[in-house]
Scaffold this motif. Sequence first.
Motif, PDB file in Angstrom:
ATOM      1  N   ASP A  82    -128.395  -8.228 -30.384  1.00 11.15           N
ATOM      2  CA  ASP A  82    -129.220  -7.138 -29.792  1.00 11.15           C
ATOM      3  C   ASP A  82    -128.075  -6.435 -28.868  1.00 11.15           C
ATOM      4  OD1 ASP A  82    -129.333  -8.744 -27.775  1.00 11.15           O
ATOM      5  OD2 ASP A  82    -131.438  -8.641 -27.493  1.00 11.15           O
ATOM      6  N   TRP A  83    -128.501  -5.549 -28.009  1.00 13.06           N
ATOM      7  CA  TRP A  83    -127.630  -4.873 -26.980  1.00 13.06           C
ATOM      8  C   TRP A  83    -126.879  -5.827 -26.106  1.00 13.06           C
ATOM      9  CZ3 TRP A  83    -124.489  -1.201 -25.875  1.00 13.06           C
ATOM     10  CH2 TRP A  83    -123.921  -1.132 -24.446  1.00 13.06           C
ATOM     11  N   ASP A  84    -127.949  -6.691 -25.558  1.00 12.40           N
ATOM     12  CA  ASP A  84    -127.444  -7.684 -24.412  1.00 12.40           C
ATOM     13  C   ASP A  84    -126.283  -8.407 -25.155  1.00 12.40           C
ATOM     14  OD1 ASP A  84    -129.053  -6.797 -22.740  1.00 12.40           O
ATOM     15  OD2 ASP A  84    -130.607  -8.217 -23.026  1.00 12.40           O
ATOM     16  N   GLU A  85    -126.508  -8.951 -26.038  1.00  9.08           N
ATOM     17  CA  GLU A  85    -125.495  -9.884 -26.922  1.00  9.08           C
ATOM     18  C   GLU A  85    -123.938  -9.033 -27.074  1.00  9.08           C
ATOM     19  OE1 GLU A  85    -123.518 -13.215 -28.291  1.00  9.08           O
ATOM     20  OE2 GLU A  85    -125.410 -13.075 -27.157  1.00  9.08           O
ATOM     21  N   PHE A  86    -124.320  -7.725 -27.657  1.00 14.38           N
ATOM     22  CA  PHE A  86    -123.190  -6.926 -28.062  1.00 14.38           C
ATOM     23  C   PHE A  86    -122.372  -6.664 -26.505  1.00 14.38           C
ATOM     24  CE2 PHE A  86    -121.228  -2.779 -28.407  1.00 14.38           C
ATOM     25  CZ  PHE A  86    -120.503  -2.968 -29.582  1.00 14.38           C
ATOM     26  N   GLU A  87    -123.191  -6.368 -25.653  1.00 11.46           N
ATOM     27  CA  GLU A  87    -122.242  -6.254 -24.081  1.00 11.46           C
ATOM     28  C   GLU A  87    -121.653  -7.387 -23.924  1.00 11.46           C
ATOM     29  OE1 GLU A  87    -123.933  -3.576 -20.543  1.00 11.46           O
ATOM     30  OE2 GLU A  87    -125.050  -5.188 -20.864  1.00 11.46           O
TER      31      GLU A  87
ATOM     32  N   LEU B  49    -120.389  -9.655 -25.707  1.00 11.81           N
ATOM     33  CA  LEU B  49    -118.886  -9.707 -26.395  1.00 11.81           C
ATOM     34  C   LEU B  49    -118.031  -8.869 -25.664  1.00 11.81           C
ATOM     35  CD1 LEU B  49    -120.513  -9.915 -30.049  1.00 11.81           C
ATOM     36  CD2 LEU B  49    -119.651 -11.923 -28.747  1.00 11.81           C
ATOM     37  N   LEU B  50    -118.401  -7.554 -25.623  1.00 12.22           N
ATOM     38  CA  LEU B  50    -117.550  -6.571 -25.095  1.00 12.22           C
ATOM     39  C   LEU B  50    -116.879  -7.110 -23.432  1.00 12.22           C
ATOM     40  CD1 LEU B  50    -119.247  -3.288 -25.415  1.00 12.22           C
ATOM     41  CD2 LEU B  50    -117.274  -3.950 -26.498  1.00 12.22           C
ATOM     42  N   ASP B  51    -117.745  -7.770 -22.825  1.00 12.63           N
ATOM     43  CA  ASP B  51    -117.355  -8.097 -21.480  1.00 12.63           C
ATOM     44  C   ASP B  51    -116.239  -9.334 -21.659  1.00 12.63           C
ATOM     45  OD1 ASP B  51    -119.028  -6.362 -20.208  1.00 12.63           O
ATOM     46  OD2 ASP B  51    -120.389  -7.866 -19.532  1.00 12.63           O
ATOM     47  N   SER B  52    -116.706 -10.181 -22.660  1.00 16.86           N
ATOM     48  CA  SER B  52    -115.865 -11.406 -22.913  1.00 16.86           C
ATOM     49  C   SER B  52    -114.364 -11.075 -23.361  1.00 16.86           C
ATOM     50  CB  SER B  52    -116.508 -12.207 -23.860  1.00 16.86           C
ATOM     51  OG  SER B  52    -117.580 -12.779 -23.717  1.00 16.86           O
ATOM     52  N   ASP B  53    -114.330  -9.755 -23.927  1.00 12.54           N
ATOM     53  CA  ASP B  53    -112.899  -9.464 -24.342  1.00 12.54           C
ATOM     54  C   ASP B  53    -112.315  -9.271 -23.112  1.00 12.54           C
ATOM     55  OD1 ASP B  53    -112.652  -9.286 -26.840  1.00 12.54           O
ATOM     56  OD2 ASP B  53    -112.640  -7.289 -27.193  1.00 12.54           O
ATOM     57  N   GLY B  54    -112.662  -8.946 -22.061  1.00 11.06           N
ATOM     58  CA  GLY B  54    -111.922  -8.861 -20.659  1.00 11.06           C
ATOM     59  C   GLY B  54    -111.644 -10.236 -20.060  1.00 11.06           C
ATOM     60  N   LEU B  55    -111.728 -11.159 -20.352  1.00 11.49           N
ATOM     61  CA  LEU B  55    -111.614 -12.421 -19.958  1.00 11.49           C
ATOM     62  C   LEU B  55    -110.192 -12.699 -20.005  1.00 11.49           C
ATOM     63  CD1 LEU B  55    -114.526 -14.615 -21.035  1.00 11.49           C
ATOM     64  CD2 LEU B  55    -114.128 -13.719 -18.582  1.00 11.49           C
ATOM     65  N   GLU B  56    -109.571 -13.386 -18.800  1.00 10.38           N
ATOM     66  CA  GLU B  56    -108.172 -14.014 -19.049  1.00 10.38           C
ATOM     67  C   GLU B  56    -107.872 -14.638 -20.547  1.00 10.38           C
ATOM     68  OE1 GLU B  56    -105.788 -12.649 -16.951  1.00 10.38           O
ATOM     69  OE2 GLU B  56    -107.249 -11.713 -15.857  1.00 10.38           O
TER      70      GLU B  56
ATOM     71  N   PRO C 167    -130.986  -0.921 -30.109  1.00 11.30           N
ATOM     72  CA  PRO C 167    -130.321  -1.174 -31.381  1.00 11.30           C
ATOM     73  C   PRO C 167    -129.887  -2.761 -31.464  1.00 11.30           C
ATOM     74  CG  PRO C 167    -128.549  -0.788 -29.568  1.00 11.30           C
ATOM     75  CD  PRO C 167    -130.003  -0.708 -28.897  1.00 11.30           C
ATOM     76  N   GLN C 168    -129.520  -2.898 -32.878  1.00 10.60           N
ATOM     77  CA  GLN C 168    -129.315  -4.397 -33.295  1.00 10.60           C
ATOM     78  C   GLN C 168    -127.712  -4.164 -34.038  1.00 10.60           C
ATOM     79  OE1 GLN C 168    -132.263  -6.706 -35.320  1.00 10.60           O
ATOM     80  NE2 GLN C 168    -133.824  -5.635 -34.176  1.00 10.60           N
ATOM     81  N   VAL C 169    -127.169  -5.492 -34.086  1.00  7.02           N
ATOM     82  CA  VAL C 169    -125.867  -5.025 -34.760  1.00  7.02           C
ATOM     83  C   VAL C 169    -125.628  -6.277 -35.535  1.00  7.02           C
ATOM     84  CG1 VAL C 169    -123.294  -5.316 -34.320  1.00  7.02           C
ATOM     85  CG2 VAL C 169    -124.846  -4.175 -32.302  1.00  7.02           C
ATOM     86  N   PHE C 170    -125.139  -6.268 -36.958  1.00  3.49           N
ATOM     87  CA  PHE C 170    -125.014  -7.109 -37.886  1.00  3.49           C
ATOM     88  C   PHE C 170    -123.514  -6.863 -38.477  1.00  3.49           C
ATOM     89  CE2 PHE C 170    -129.448  -5.787 -37.700  1.00  3.49           C
ATOM     90  CZ  PHE C 170    -129.973  -7.019 -38.032  1.00  3.49           C
ATOM     91  N   ILE C 171    -123.139  -7.926 -39.091  1.00  5.06           N
ATOM     92  CA  ILE C 171    -121.823  -7.615 -40.204  1.00  5.06           C
ATOM     93  C   ILE C 171    -122.097  -7.751 -41.523  1.00  5.06           C
ATOM     94  CG2 ILE C 171    -119.410  -8.560 -40.335  1.00  5.06           C
ATOM     95  CD1 ILE C 171    -119.291  -9.156 -37.435  1.00  5.06           C
ATOM     96  N   GLN C 172    -121.799  -6.915 -42.184  1.00  4.39           N
ATOM     97  CA  GLN C 172    -122.110  -7.026 -43.547  1.00  4.39           C
ATOM     98  C   GLN C 172    -120.693  -7.304 -44.257  1.00  4.39           C
ATOM     99  OE1 GLN C 172    -123.029  -3.444 -45.750  1.00  4.39           O
ATOM    100  NE2 GLN C 172    -124.215  -4.772 -47.308  1.00  4.39           N
TER     101      GLN C 172
ATOM    102  N   ILE D 184    -116.135 -19.641 -26.464  1.00  6.23           N
ATOM    103  CA  ILE D 184    -116.665 -18.246 -26.279  1.00  6.23           C
ATOM    104  C   ILE D 184    -116.376 -17.225 -27.039  1.00  6.23           C
ATOM    105  CG2 ILE D 184    -115.965 -16.456 -24.377  1.00  6.23           C
ATOM    106  CD1 ILE D 184    -115.465 -18.537 -22.254  1.00  6.23           C
ATOM    107  N   LYS D 185    -117.529 -16.459 -27.482  1.00  3.84           N
ATOM    108  CA  LYS D 185    -117.188 -15.384 -28.334  1.00  3.84           C
ATOM    109  C   LYS D 185    -116.851 -14.212 -27.800  1.00  3.84           C
ATOM    110  CE  LYS D 185    -120.910 -17.239 -31.743  1.00  3.84           C
ATOM    111  NZ  LYS D 185    -122.174 -16.835 -32.279  1.00  3.84           N
ATOM    112  N   THR D 186    -115.821 -13.270 -28.538  1.00  3.31           N
ATOM    113  CA  THR D 186    -115.606 -12.140 -28.033  1.00  3.31           C
ATOM    114  C   THR D 186    -115.651 -10.975 -28.735  1.00  3.31           C
ATOM    115  OG1 THR D 186    -113.329 -12.212 -28.626  1.00  3.31           O
ATOM    116  CG2 THR D 186    -113.710 -13.225 -26.392  1.00  3.31           C
ATOM    117  N   PHE D 187    -115.695  -9.783 -28.479  1.00  2.00           N
ATOM    118  CA  PHE D 187    -115.968  -8.750 -29.320  1.00  2.00           C
ATOM    119  C   PHE D 187    -114.781  -8.958 -30.430  1.00  2.00           C
ATOM    120  CE2 PHE D 187    -114.826  -4.539 -31.109  1.00  2.00           C
ATOM    121  CZ  PHE D 187    -116.027  -4.232 -31.657  1.00  2.00           C
ATOM    122  N   THR D 188    -113.525  -9.023 -30.082  1.00  2.00           N
ATOM    123  CA  THR D 188    -112.449  -8.978 -30.976  1.00  2.00           C
ATOM    124  C   THR D 188    -112.338 -10.205 -31.930  1.00  2.00           C
ATOM    125  OG1 THR D 188    -110.923  -8.292 -29.183  1.00  2.00           O
ATOM    126  CG2 THR D 188    -109.696  -9.357 -31.029  1.00  2.00           C
TER     127      THR D 188
END
Length: 128
Positions: free
Chosen positions: A92-97, A99-106, A76-81, A116-120
């Motif tokens: 792609d998936w790796d970048e999306f993952e 972002l999810l992981d970065s959300d868990g950083l302190e 899959p690929q992810v975009f924002i419209q 640092i980019k995060t999902f949020t």
Amino acid sequence: SKRRTNSPTMAETRSTAVVLMSSSVSNEVDKVRQRKLVAALTSKKTRFVEIDGMDAEQKEVRGQLFDLSGLRGKYPQVFIQDGNGAYAFVGDWDEFENLLDSDGLEPEVLAANPTIKTFTTVFAACIA
């Protein structure tokens, strides 16, 4: 139509995440990644639509998204419209993952490293 949305109206002026996926992907790893990506967006209450790259009716938008990402035939690929209809490639998936992981950083780590980019932060305009 193969385009699904979890928001009440497609005419929203806010941003929407766009998942470019394939209903006929043969690679089991990619199938799992597509399911995990949709599950993550859903659990984080993110407005999103799925675009099936194999749907002939979606050929034009698929081509536009492939041109933007430079990743033809990869799912899959992810975009924002945004509210004006313009697309931005997230990854792609790796970048999306990542972002999810970065959300868990302190919070202190994120505060000390504002690049640092995060999902949020990336999907802020898409979260309900």
